[in-house]
Design a protein around this motif. Structure first.
Motif, PDB file in Angstrom:
ATOM      1  N   TRP A   1       0.810  -1.219   0.000  1.00  0.00           N
ATOM      2  CA  TRP A   1       0.000   0.000   0.000  1.00  0.00           C
ATOM      3  C   TRP A   1       0.843   1.269   0.000  1.00  0.00           C
ATOM      4  O   TRP A   1       0.327   2.356   0.232  1.00  0.00           O
ATOM      5  N   MET A   2       2.149   1.169  -0.257  1.00  0.00           N
ATOM      6  CA  MET A   2       3.049   2.311  -0.082  1.00  0.00           C
ATOM      7  C   MET A   2       3.452   3.015  -1.369  1.00  0.00           C
ATOM      8  O   MET A   2       4.119   4.040  -1.333  1.00  0.00           O
ATOM      9  N   HIS A   3       3.080   2.485  -2.523  1.00  0.00           N
ATOM     10  CA  HIS A   3       3.585   3.055  -3.778  1.00  0.00           C
ATOM     11  C   HIS A   3       3.186   4.518  -3.942  1.00  0.00           C
ATOM     12  O   HIS A   3       4.015   5.367  -4.313  1.00  0.00           O
ATOM     13  N   THR A   4       1.939   4.850  -3.675  1.00  0.00           N
ATOM     14  CA  THR A   4       1.473   6.227  -3.853  1.00  0.00           C
ATOM     15  C   THR A   4       2.211   7.178  -2.925  1.00  0.00           C
ATOM     16  O   THR A   4       2.612   8.278  -3.327  1.00  0.00           O
ATOM     17  N   VAL A   5       2.402   6.765  -1.685  1.00  0.00           N
ATOM     18  CA  VAL A   5       3.110   7.601  -0.724  1.00  0.00           C
ATOM     19  C   VAL A   5       4.571   7.760  -1.138  1.00  0.00           C
ATOM     20  O   VAL A   5       5.144   8.847  -1.041  1.00  0.00           O
ATOM     21  N   ALA A   6       5.191   6.686  -1.609  1.00  0.00           N
ATOM     22  CA  ALA A   6       6.585   6.759  -2.061  1.00  0.00           C
ATOM     23  C   ALA A   6       6.743   7.775  -3.179  1.00  0.00           C
ATOM     24  O   ALA A   6       7.723   8.529  -3.220  1.00  0.00           O
ATOM     25  N   ALA A   7       5.768   7.824  -4.064  1.00  0.00           N
ATOM     26  CA  ALA A   7       5.841   8.770  -5.182  1.00  0.00           C
ATOM     27  C   ALA A   7       5.772  10.214  -4.704  1.00  0.00           C
ATOM     28  O   ALA A   7       6.460  11.091  -5.242  1.00  0.00           O
ATOM     29  N   VAL A   8       4.964  10.469  -3.685  1.00  0.00           N
ATOM     30  CA  VAL A   8       4.808  11.832  -3.167  1.00  0.00           C
ATOM     31  C   VAL A   8       6.127  12.367  -2.620  1.00  0.00           C
ATOM     32  O   VAL A   8       6.433  13.556  -2.768  1.00  0.00           O
ATOM     33  N   VAL A   9       6.916  11.503  -1.993  1.00  0.00           N
ATOM     34  CA  VAL A   9       8.202  11.942  -1.431  1.00  0.00           C
ATOM     35  C   VAL A   9       9.354  11.631  -2.380  1.00  0.00           C
ATOM     36  O   VAL A   9      10.510  11.594  -1.967  1.00  0.00           O
ATOM     37  N   HIS A  10       9.031  11.424  -3.648  1.00  0.00           N
ATOM     38  CA  HIS A  10      10.038  11.197  -4.695  1.00  0.00           C
ATOM     39  C   HIS A  10      10.939  10.013  -4.355  1.00  0.00           C
ATOM     40  O   HIS A  10      12.145  10.035  -4.608  1.00  0.00           O
ATOM     41  N   HIS A  11      10.338   8.989  -3.744  1.00  0.00           N
ATOM     42  CA  HIS A  11      11.026   7.719  -3.461  1.00  0.00           C
ATOM     43  C   HIS A  11      12.288   7.922  -2.622  1.00  0.00           C
ATOM     44  O   HIS A  11      13.308   7.283  -2.846  1.00  0.00           O
ATOM     45  N   ARG A  12      12.175   8.806  -1.624  1.00  0.00           N
ATOM     46  CA  ARG A  12      13.299   9.037  -0.718  1.00  0.00           C
ATOM     47  C   ARG A  12      12.970   8.477   0.663  1.00  0.00           C
ATOM     48  O   ARG A  12      11.842   8.570   1.127  1.00  0.00           O
ATOM     49  N   GLY A  13      13.990   7.913   1.320  1.00  0.00           N
ATOM     50  CA  GLY A  13      13.866   7.540   2.714  1.00  0.00           C
ATOM     51  C   GLY A  13      13.350   6.133   2.944  1.00  0.00           C
ATOM     52  O   GLY A  13      13.261   5.310   2.036  1.00  0.00           O
ATOM     53  N   LEU A  14      13.027   5.893   4.210  1.00  0.00           N
ATOM     54  CA  LEU A  14      12.562   4.587   4.652  1.00  0.00           C
ATOM     55  C   LEU A  14      11.174   4.703   5.263  1.00  0.00           C
ATOM     56  O   LEU A  14      10.799   5.754   5.779  1.00  0.00           O
ATOM     57  N   ALA A  15      10.436   3.618   5.213  1.00  0.00           N
ATOM     58  CA  ALA A  15       9.158   3.531   5.899  1.00  0.00           C
ATOM     59  C   ALA A  15       9.170   2.305   6.797  1.00  0.00           C
ATOM     60  O   ALA A  15       9.715   1.260   6.436  1.00  0.00           O
TER      61      ALA A  15
END
Length: 265
Positions: A50-64
């Motif tokens: 469920w994280m793809h959309t959120v990853a895109a918002v932060v330009h695929h930076r960092g960890l979750a």
């Protein structure tokens, strides 16, 4: 208070709007944190799928930190980089005890690479819309290690159900809830959002006093109690509102963004 070195925020009900989107204001606030050189970590009950959309918002930076601390997910590669799983023998015993005492429960499992559920497990949210997951029997469901075991009751109060599950299997798993439904989420014993966040902070030599955390539901409580500064959004569960240092505006009113703007703007 100076600007924290690490910002940890829950997603659903906290940083995200009720429709699951990241508002432009919140996205801009996340950028402020990173531009200031601080670490931004999403700490969520969501599985990685469920994280793809959120990853895109932060330009695929960092960890979750996903699945309430069971999985650490690299937003750049969209790969799991660390896991704390429940073994199949533990799953079997947990299900046996719960089904014996609360026979109306239906079960589902989040694996590292997928989702499966019993036929009478009522899907909610994204899973219902996307029609994902395999319908399987219990023997198959518990046959491999998993990140999270889900138990759904058709009508019990979530807090009462969590207390019941803790009493029955709290020696084997860590139960919590986060959805507003009578849906209990179980992780491996001792695994919480706080344990995973503490591990991540330690690798960056960041102390709890330099961490600010945001949340809204009981699964956020360990993280909020661990962080040096804790915020609930106004729409949070009563237990969360009672436990935090501060309360900001509701998720639909960009409460997290308002605080981050003050700290990093």
């Amino acid at each position: 208070m100076g600007s924290p070195k690490l910002v940890a925020t829950d997603l659903d009900g906290t940083a995200l709007r009720s429709d699951g989107t990241v508002s432009p204001r919140t996205a801009a606030a996340f950028a402020l944190v990173e531009n200031a050189g601080a670490t931004l970590v999403f700490v969520t009950g969501r599985p990685p799928r469920w994280m793809h959309t959120v990853a895109a918002v932060v330009h695929h930076r960092g960890l979750a930190i996903c699945a309430n601390g069971a999985l650490v997910y690299d937003l750049h590669t969209e790969q799991i980089v660390k896991s704390h799983l429940m073994h199949s023998d533990v799953l079997e015993e947990v299900v046996r005890r719960l089904r014996e005492k609360v026979p109306e429960l239906a079960f589902a499992v989040e694996y590292e690479g997928g989702f499966a559920h019993e036929s009478d497990f009522r899907l909610g949210g994204w899973d219902r819309r996307e029609v994902v997951g395999l319908r399987v029997g219990m023997a198959t469901l518990t046959s491999q290690p998993c990140a999270k075991l889900l138990a759904l009751h058709p009508r019990m109060d979530p807090d009462i159900l969590q207390a019941t599950v803790c009493e029955l299997v709290g020696d084997l798993v860590t139960p919590t809830h986060s959805s507003g439904r009578a849906l209990i989420e179980m992780s491996a014993l001792g695994v919480t959002k706080a344990t995973a966040l503490a591990d991540l902070a330690e690798t960056q030599e960041i102390k709890p006093a330099d961490v600010i955390a945001f949340g809204d539901m009981p699964n956020d409580l360990p993280m909020l109690q661990w962080a040096g500064t804790s915020y609930a959004v106004a729409n949070a569960h009563t237990k969360v509102l009672a436990a935090v240092d501060h309360v900001t505006a509701a998720n639909n009113d960009d409460g997290v963004a308002r605080v981050l703007e003050e700290l990093y703007g």
